[in-house]
Motif scaffolding. Structure first.
Motif, PDB file in Angstrom:
ATOM      1  N   SER A  83      29.798  56.533  50.202  1.00 45.20           N
ATOM      2  CA  SER A  83      31.073  57.291  50.684  1.00 45.20           C
ATOM      3  C   SER A  83      32.562  56.726  50.391  1.00 45.20           C
ATOM      4  O   SER A  83      32.574  55.862  49.843  1.00 45.20           O
ATOM      5  CB  SER A  83      30.903  56.991  52.509  1.00 45.20           C
ATOM      6  OG  SER A  83      31.341  55.624  52.740  1.00 45.20           O
ATOM      7  N   GLU A  84      33.082  57.858  50.500  1.00 49.08           N
ATOM      8  CA  GLU A  84      34.669  57.456  50.008  1.00 49.08           C
ATOM      9  C   GLU A  84      35.044  56.411  50.685  1.00 49.08           C
ATOM     10  O   GLU A  84      35.905  55.647  50.291  1.00 49.08           O
ATOM     11  CB  GLU A  84      35.527  58.628  50.283  1.00 49.08           C
ATOM     12  CG  GLU A  84      35.424  59.765  49.126  1.00 49.08           C
ATOM     13  CD  GLU A  84      35.903  61.180  49.183  1.00 49.08           C
ATOM     14  OE1 GLU A  84      36.851  60.977  50.167  1.00 49.08           O
ATOM     15  OE2 GLU A  84      35.845  61.989  48.573  1.00 49.08           O
ATOM     16  N   ARG A  85      34.947  56.261  52.278  1.00 44.33           N
ATOM     17  CA  ARG A  85      35.536  55.262  52.960  1.00 44.33           C
ATOM     18  C   ARG A  85      34.941  53.849  52.513  1.00 44.33           C
ATOM     19  O   ARG A  85      35.531  52.775  52.770  1.00 44.33           O
ATOM     20  CB  ARG A  85      35.262  55.536  54.450  1.00 44.33           C
ATOM     21  CG  ARG A  85      35.987  56.462  54.911  1.00 44.33           C
ATOM     22  CD  ARG A  85      35.873  56.753  56.449  1.00 44.33           C
ATOM     23  NE  ARG A  85      36.421  55.588  57.283  1.00 44.33           N
ATOM     24  CZ  ARG A  85      37.732  55.238  57.454  1.00 44.33           C
ATOM     25  NH1 ARG A  85      38.616  56.072  57.028  1.00 44.33           N
ATOM     26  NH2 ARG A  85      37.935  54.125  58.200  1.00 44.33           N
ATOM     27  N   LEU A  86      33.434  53.858  52.233  1.00 43.16           N
ATOM     28  CA  LEU A  86      33.277  52.447  51.589  1.00 43.16           C
ATOM     29  C   LEU A  86      33.624  52.077  50.368  1.00 43.16           C
ATOM     30  O   LEU A  86      34.195  50.919  50.280  1.00 43.16           O
ATOM     31  CB  LEU A  86      31.468  52.816  51.524  1.00 43.16           C
ATOM     32  CG  LEU A  86      30.637  51.696  51.150  1.00 43.16           C
ATOM     33  CD1 LEU A  86      30.804  50.392  52.282  1.00 43.16           C
ATOM     34  CD2 LEU A  86      29.392  51.684  50.979  1.00 43.16           C
ATOM     35  N   THR A  87      34.032  53.094  49.433  1.00 43.67           N
ATOM     36  CA  THR A  87      34.608  52.562  48.374  1.00 43.67           C
ATOM     37  C   THR A  87      35.978  52.035  48.627  1.00 43.67           C
ATOM     38  O   THR A  87      36.492  51.181  47.809  1.00 43.67           O
ATOM     39  CB  THR A  87      34.673  53.712  47.139  1.00 43.67           C
ATOM     40  OG1 THR A  87      33.313  54.172  46.937  1.00 43.67           O
ATOM     41  CG2 THR A  87      35.211  53.344  46.121  1.00 43.67           C
ATOM     42  N   LEU A  88      36.600  52.845  49.443  1.00 45.56           N
ATOM     43  CA  LEU A  88      37.895  52.272  49.746  1.00 45.56           C
ATOM     44  C   LEU A  88      38.062  51.061  50.296  1.00 45.56           C
ATOM     45  O   LEU A  88      38.771  50.106  50.115  1.00 45.56           O
ATOM     46  CB  LEU A  88      38.689  53.531  50.885  1.00 45.56           C
ATOM     47  CG  LEU A  88      39.910  53.034  51.571  1.00 45.56           C
ATOM     48  CD1 LEU A  88      41.143  53.059  50.303  1.00 45.56           C
ATOM     49  CD2 LEU A  88      40.316  54.281  52.473  1.00 45.56           C
ATOM     50  N   ARG A  89      37.173  50.956  51.394  1.00 45.73           N
ATOM     51  CA  ARG A  89      37.198  49.331  51.936  1.00 45.73           C
ATOM     52  C   ARG A  89      36.857  48.267  51.059  1.00 45.73           C
ATOM     53  O   ARG A  89      37.336  47.408  50.829  1.00 45.73           O
ATOM     54  CB  ARG A  89      35.900  49.374  52.768  1.00 45.73           C
ATOM     55  CG  ARG A  89      35.779  48.067  53.610  1.00 45.73           C
ATOM     56  CD  ARG A  89      34.538  48.253  54.537  1.00 45.73           C
ATOM     57  NE  ARG A  89      34.497  46.933  55.399  1.00 45.73           N
ATOM     58  CZ  ARG A  89      34.079  45.748  54.921  1.00 45.73           C
ATOM     59  NH1 ARG A  89      33.579  45.822  53.835  1.00 45.73           N
ATOM     60  NH2 ARG A  89      34.176  44.638  55.802  1.00 45.73           N
ATOM     61  N   GLU A  90      36.060  48.503  49.938  1.00 43.12           N
ATOM     62  CA  GLU A  90      35.701  47.573  48.828  1.00 43.12           C
ATOM     63  C   GLU A  90      36.881  47.378  47.987  1.00 43.12           C
ATOM     64  O   GLU A  90      37.106  46.198  47.715  1.00 43.12           O
ATOM     65  CB  GLU A  90      34.499  48.012  48.148  1.00 43.12           C
ATOM     66  CG  GLU A  90      33.872  47.133  47.158  1.00 43.12           C
ATOM     67  CD  GLU A  90      32.870  46.223  48.013  1.00 43.12           C
ATOM     68  OE1 GLU A  90      32.077  45.408  47.476  1.00 43.12           O
ATOM     69  OE2 GLU A  90      32.617  46.425  49.324  1.00 43.12           O
TER      70      GLU A  90
END
Length: 300
Positions: A83-90
Motif C-alpha cells: 500500500s502507499e501508506r506502508l511504503t510511506l511508513r517505511e
C-alpha cells in the motif's frame, strides 16, 4: 535527546499483522506517561529522498515499492499487503534512523521508536521488512563522510540476514548478530560475526556471551558509531523467540551495551526491532526499559 516517532500507520492490516504494529503507537505514549521523556524529545521525520534510498537498494526494487508493483509472491514473502501508506511508513522510518544517527554523532545517543528492519535486502524485502533502515543510515553516513567505520550490534532473536548481505563485502561496516540458531530466517546469511544461540538459553549464559563479545568488538572494530538493534523478542514470554530471557535479563543486556559504548565514548543509534509476546504490555514495557537505560547511562 532525539527520538524519532512515526505518525504513519497502516490500518487496516490483516488481523495477523496488526499486533506487531501496535507497539509503535504505544511506546511513545508510555514514555511520556512515565515521564521518561518530554514532548520536546520527539520528532517526526520526513520521508527519504530517492537518491538516499538508492545508496542501499536497487532501483528496480525501489520502483516496485514506490509504484505498488510488487508481485503477490513478493508481498507474501514480506508479510504485508502493499500500500502507499506502508511504503510511506517505511521511508519515514529510514529517514528517522538517519536523523537519530546524526543526533547521536553530536550528542551520544538517539532512538528510533521503530526501525530495525534487518530482513530487507538490496533487491527484496522479507519478514515484515521492506527497506533496511540500518543499511540506509550507515550508507548515508559513509557517503557523506560523517564516519569511517560502523558497527552493527544486532541482538534481535532473528538473524539480521538482510543487513549481513548488504555489507558482506563492505569493510566499513562490521555486522554482529547474536540470535536464535533455530529461528527465522532458516537460511542464515553470513555476518562478520554470528553467535547462534541454543533454544532455551537463560540469562546467565546469554549475558556472559554478550559481555565477552562486546569487549572484543570494541577493540577489534573501533567504530565511529554503533547501530544497536534492541529487539525484545529474546524474552521468555515471546511467542516466536524460543529463548528464556527474563525481563530483568533483557534490561541487563541493554545496560551492558550502553555501558561499554559510553565508556569508550562511542555514539549509538538505537532501533527497536522485534517483540511478539502475547501481552503487548510486556513488549512495550521492555522497549521502554531500553529507552530508560540508554538515557540514564548517557546522562539524560
Amino acid at each position: 535527546m532525539k527520538i524519532a516517532f512515526h505518525d504513519v500507520y497502516v490500518h487496516p492490516l490483516p488481523p495477523e499483522h496488526r499486533f506487531p504494529m501496535v507497539k509503535y503507537e504505544l511506546i511513545p505514549q508510555q514514555l511520556l506517561r512515565e515521564g521518561i521523556i518530554q514532548p520536546m524529545h520527539l520528532f517526526e521525520p520526513s520521508p527519504l529522498d530517492e537518491d538516499i534510498i538508492l545508496l542501499t537498494h536497487e532501483k528496480e526494487y525501489w520502483h516496485k515499492l514506490r509504484d505498488q508493483q510488487l508481485t503477490y509472491r513478493e508481498q507474501r514473502v514480506i508479510g504485508f499487503e502493499q500500500s502507499e501508506r506502508l511504503t510511506l511508513r517505511e521511508i519515514t522510518i529510514g529517514q528517522g534512523t538517519i536523523d537519530i544517527s546524526l543526533h547521536a554523532l553530536d550528542h551520544g545517543i538517539g532512538f528510533n521508536v521503530a526501525g530495525g528492519t534487518h530482513h530487507a535486502f538490496a533487491a527484496r524485502g522479507e519478514g515484515f521488512c521492506l527497506l533496511n533502515d540500518i543499511g540506509l543510515a550507515a550508507n548515508y553516513l559513509l557517503d557523506r563522510r560523517k564516519v569511517k567505520q560502523v558497527l552493527v550490534v544486532d541482538l534481535d532473536v532473528h538473524q539480521g540476514n538482510g543487513t549481513a548481505s548488504l555489507f558482506e563485502n563492505n569493510g566499513s561496516v562490521y555486522t554482529f548478530s547474536m540470535h536464535g540458531a533455530h529461528n527465522y530466517p532458516f537460511h542464515k546469511e553470513r555476518s562478520d560475526w554470528d553467535i547462534p544461540l541454543p533454544d532455551g538459553i537463560t540469562d546467565g549464559p546469554y549475558l556472559q556471551a554478550l559481555k565477552d563479545a562486546l569487549q572484543i568488538l570494541i577493540n577489534k572494530v573501533r567504530p565511529d558509531i554503533v547501530y544497536y538493534l534492541s529487539g525484545v523478542d529474546i524474552l521468555e514470554t515471546d511467542k516466536l523467540g524460543k529463548l528464556k530471557i527474563t525481563a530483568a535479563g533483557c534490561l541487563e543486556r541493554d545496560i551492558l551495551v550502553f555501558d561499554i559504548l559510553k565508556k569508550h565514548d562511542i555514539p549509538v543509534a538505537v532501533v527497536m526491532g522485534g517483540g511478539y509476546s502475547p501481552k503487548v504490555k510486556d513488549v512495550v514495557d521492555a522497549h521502554c526499559r531500553t529507552f530508560s537505560a540508554g538515557m540514564d547511562i548517557y546522562g539524560y
